[in-house]
Structures are given as C-alpha cells and as structure tokens.
Design a protein around this motif. Structure first.
Motif, short mmCIF file in Angstrom:
data_model
loop_
_atom_site.label_atom_id
_atom_site.label_comp_id
_atom_site.label_asym_id
_atom_site.label_seq_id
_atom_site.Cartn_x
_atom_site.Cartn_y
_atom_site.Cartn_z
N ALA A 180 0.80 -1.23 0.00
CA ALA A 180 0.00 0.00 0.00
C ALA A 180 0.83 1.28 0.00
O ALA A 180 0.27 2.37 0.05
N VAL A 181 2.15 1.18 -0.09
CA VAL A 181 3.01 2.35 0.03
C VAL A 181 2.78 3.33 -1.13
O VAL A 181 2.44 2.93 -2.24
N GLU A 182 2.96 4.64 -0.83
CA GLU A 182 2.89 5.68 -1.84
C GLU A 182 4.17 6.50 -1.80
O GLU A 182 4.82 6.60 -0.75
N VAL A 183 4.51 7.10 -2.91
CA VAL A 183 5.72 7.92 -3.03
C VAL A 183 5.39 9.36 -2.64
O VAL A 183 4.41 9.93 -3.11
N SER A 184 6.25 9.91 -1.78
CA SER A 184 6.06 11.32 -1.39
C SER A 184 7.01 12.24 -2.14
O SER A 184 6.81 13.44 -2.18
N GLY A 185 8.09 11.69 -2.69
CA GLY A 185 9.05 12.51 -3.41
C GLY A 185 10.26 11.72 -3.79
O GLY A 185 10.33 10.51 -3.57
N ASP A 224 11.24 8.48 -1.83
CA ASP A 224 10.83 8.48 -0.43
C ASP A 224 9.36 8.12 -0.39
O ASP A 224 8.58 8.50 -1.27
N PHE A 225 8.97 7.40 0.67
CA PHE A 225 7.58 6.99 0.82
C PHE A 225 6.86 7.91 1.80
O PHE A 225 7.48 8.54 2.66
N VAL A 226 5.55 7.96 1.66
CA VAL A 226 4.71 8.70 2.60
C VAL A 226 4.88 8.06 3.97
O VAL A 226 4.78 6.83 4.10
N LEU A 227 5.16 8.88 4.98
CA LEU A 227 5.45 8.38 6.32
C LEU A 227 4.58 9.05 7.37
O LEU A 227 4.21 10.22 7.22
N PRO A 228 4.30 8.32 8.46
CA PRO A 228 3.74 9.00 9.63
C PRO A 228 4.87 9.80 10.28
O PRO A 228 5.99 9.80 9.78
N ALA A 229 4.61 10.45 11.38
CA ALA A 229 5.67 11.15 12.10
C ALA A 229 6.73 10.13 12.52
O ALA A 229 6.39 9.07 13.05
N VAL A 230 7.99 10.42 12.22
CA VAL A 230 9.06 9.45 12.48
C VAL A 230 10.15 10.05 13.34
O VAL A 230 10.31 11.26 13.43
N ARG A 231 10.92 9.16 13.94
CA ARG A 231 12.09 9.54 14.73
C ARG A 231 13.28 9.70 13.79
O ARG A 231 13.31 9.14 12.71
N PRO A 232 14.32 10.40 14.22
CA PRO A 232 15.53 10.51 13.40
C PRO A 232 16.19 9.14 13.21
O PRO A 232 16.03 8.25 14.04
N GLY A 233 16.93 9.01 12.14
CA GLY A 233 17.67 7.78 11.86
C GLY A 233 16.94 6.86 10.92
O GLY A 233 15.76 7.04 10.63
N MET A 234 17.69 5.90 10.41
CA MET A 234 17.12 4.92 9.49
C MET A 234 17.82 3.58 9.68
O MET A 234 18.87 3.50 10.31
N ARG A 235 17.21 2.53 9.12
CA ARG A 235 17.81 1.20 9.16
C ARG A 235 17.72 0.59 7.78
O ARG A 235 16.66 0.62 7.14
N ILE A 236 18.83 0.08 7.28
CA ILE A 236 18.84 -0.60 5.99
C ILE A 236 18.30 -2.00 6.20
O ILE A 236 18.73 -2.72 7.10
N ILE A 237 17.36 -2.41 5.35
CA ILE A 237 16.71 -3.71 5.45
C ILE A 237 17.30 -4.70 4.46
O ILE A 237 17.69 -5.80 4.80
N THR A 238 17.29 -4.32 3.20
CA THR A 238 17.83 -5.18 2.14
C THR A 238 18.71 -4.34 1.23
O THR A 238 18.56 -3.12 1.14
N GLN A 286 6.60 1.70 15.77
CA GLN A 286 6.49 0.80 14.63
C GLN A 286 7.55 1.13 13.57
O GLN A 286 7.82 2.29 13.28
N GLU A 287 8.15 0.10 13.01
CA GLU A 287 9.09 0.28 11.91
C GLU A 287 8.28 0.43 10.62
O GLU A 287 7.40 -0.37 10.34
N VAL A 288 8.58 1.48 9.84
CA VAL A 288 7.82 1.73 8.61
C VAL A 288 8.75 1.88 7.42
O VAL A 288 9.87 2.40 7.55
N LEU A 289 8.28 1.41 6.27
CA LEU A 289 9.06 1.58 5.05
C LEU A 289 9.25 3.06 4.79
O LEU A 289 8.30 3.84 4.85
N ALA A 290 10.48 3.46 4.48
CA ALA A 290 10.77 4.88 4.29
C ALA A 290 11.18 5.23 2.87
O ALA A 290 10.94 6.34 2.41
N GLY A 291 11.83 4.30 2.15
CA GLY A 291 12.22 4.64 0.80
C GLY A 291 13.20 3.66 0.18
O GLY A 291 13.65 2.71 0.83
N ILE A 292 13.49 3.93 -1.07
CA ILE A 292 14.47 3.18 -1.85
C ILE A 292 15.57 4.17 -2.23
O ILE A 292 15.28 5.22 -2.79
N GLU A 293 16.79 3.83 -1.92
CA GLU A 293 17.94 4.71 -2.21
C GLU A 293 18.82 4.04 -3.25
O GLU A 293 19.17 2.87 -3.12
#
Length: 127
Positions: free
Chosen positions: A37-42, A52-66, A88-95
């Motif tokens: 269900a993810v959408e692109v925010s930019g 970048d994906f549409v996100l709820p309010a998030v904390r600083p930092g990120m984690r690489i998954i794959t 909750q961990e949320v998908l944030a984007g593809i780099e």
C-alpha cells in the motif's frame, strides 16, 4: 524534496520494491504488508531513481533492510525503514547509488541485481 501530492509507485518502482521485500529478514511479513500500500512522497533532488515513501511522524535515523548490488558492481539499491513515534518500523524509501557513469534515473529490472537481506559486514560485497 517532497511532492505536494503523494503518487502510486511506477511499475519499475513496484517491481523493485517487491524484490527488495522478498528476502527473509526480521519484520519481513509486516514490511511486505506495508509495501502493498506504500505511496511515493518525493524523490532525490539530483534526479536519480531514489524515492521516499509517505510516512507518519518518524524519529531521526534509518535502518537498511535489504540491499541489491548490480551484477557488474557499478551500482547498489537499498531499502530502508524509519521508526514511527509509535515505535512501529515503517518503510521509508528506496535509495540508489551508482558508482560509475551517470546516476540511475530509472530503476533497472531487479533481475540485474543480487538482492539479499542487509548484513553490515558484507555491505556492497557481491556473492
């Protein structure tokens, strides 16, 4: 820079995201559910294929998954998450990273990459 209106993933973005959530890793089931269900925010201001994906309010930092390493070693794509204020961990984007030549303006087919769960000890190392 975020787009004012979220958009659906392109077919290339969808194919790559689906490939990036395919490996087994902690939290995979939930992130696969989010990926549907993810959408692109930019995207990146440089014009590369990063999104970048549409996100709820998030904390600083990120984690690489794959990570996906191009079979000829010239580029890499990673999927990353952030933690929402709810914990909750949320998908944030593809780099996208391209090491030689011009930046990747469109995602190539996932079949051109070795895709695996992220291991910081093996980052960027092809099998």
């Amino acid at each position: 820079m975020a787009n004012p209106i979220p958009r659906s993933l392109t077919s290339r973005e969808r194919a790559f995201l689906d490939a990036l959530v395919e490996p087994e890793f902690p939290g995979a089931v939930e992130l696969r559910r989010q990926a549907a269900a993810v959408e692109v925010s930019g995207g990146c201001a440089c014009g590369c294929a990063s999104v970048d994906f549409v996100l709820p309010a998030v904390r600083p930092g990120m984690r690489i998954i794959t990570e996906a390493i191009h079979r000829d070693g010239t580029g890499e794509v990673i999927l990353f998450t952030r933690h929402a204020h709810t914990g909750q961990e949320v998908l944030a984007g593809i780099e996208c990273f391209w090491y030689e030549g011009d930046s990747m303006t469109q995602l190539p087919p996932p079949s051109e990459f070795e895709i695996r769960a992220y291991d910081p000890d093996r980052r960027g190392v092809r099998d």
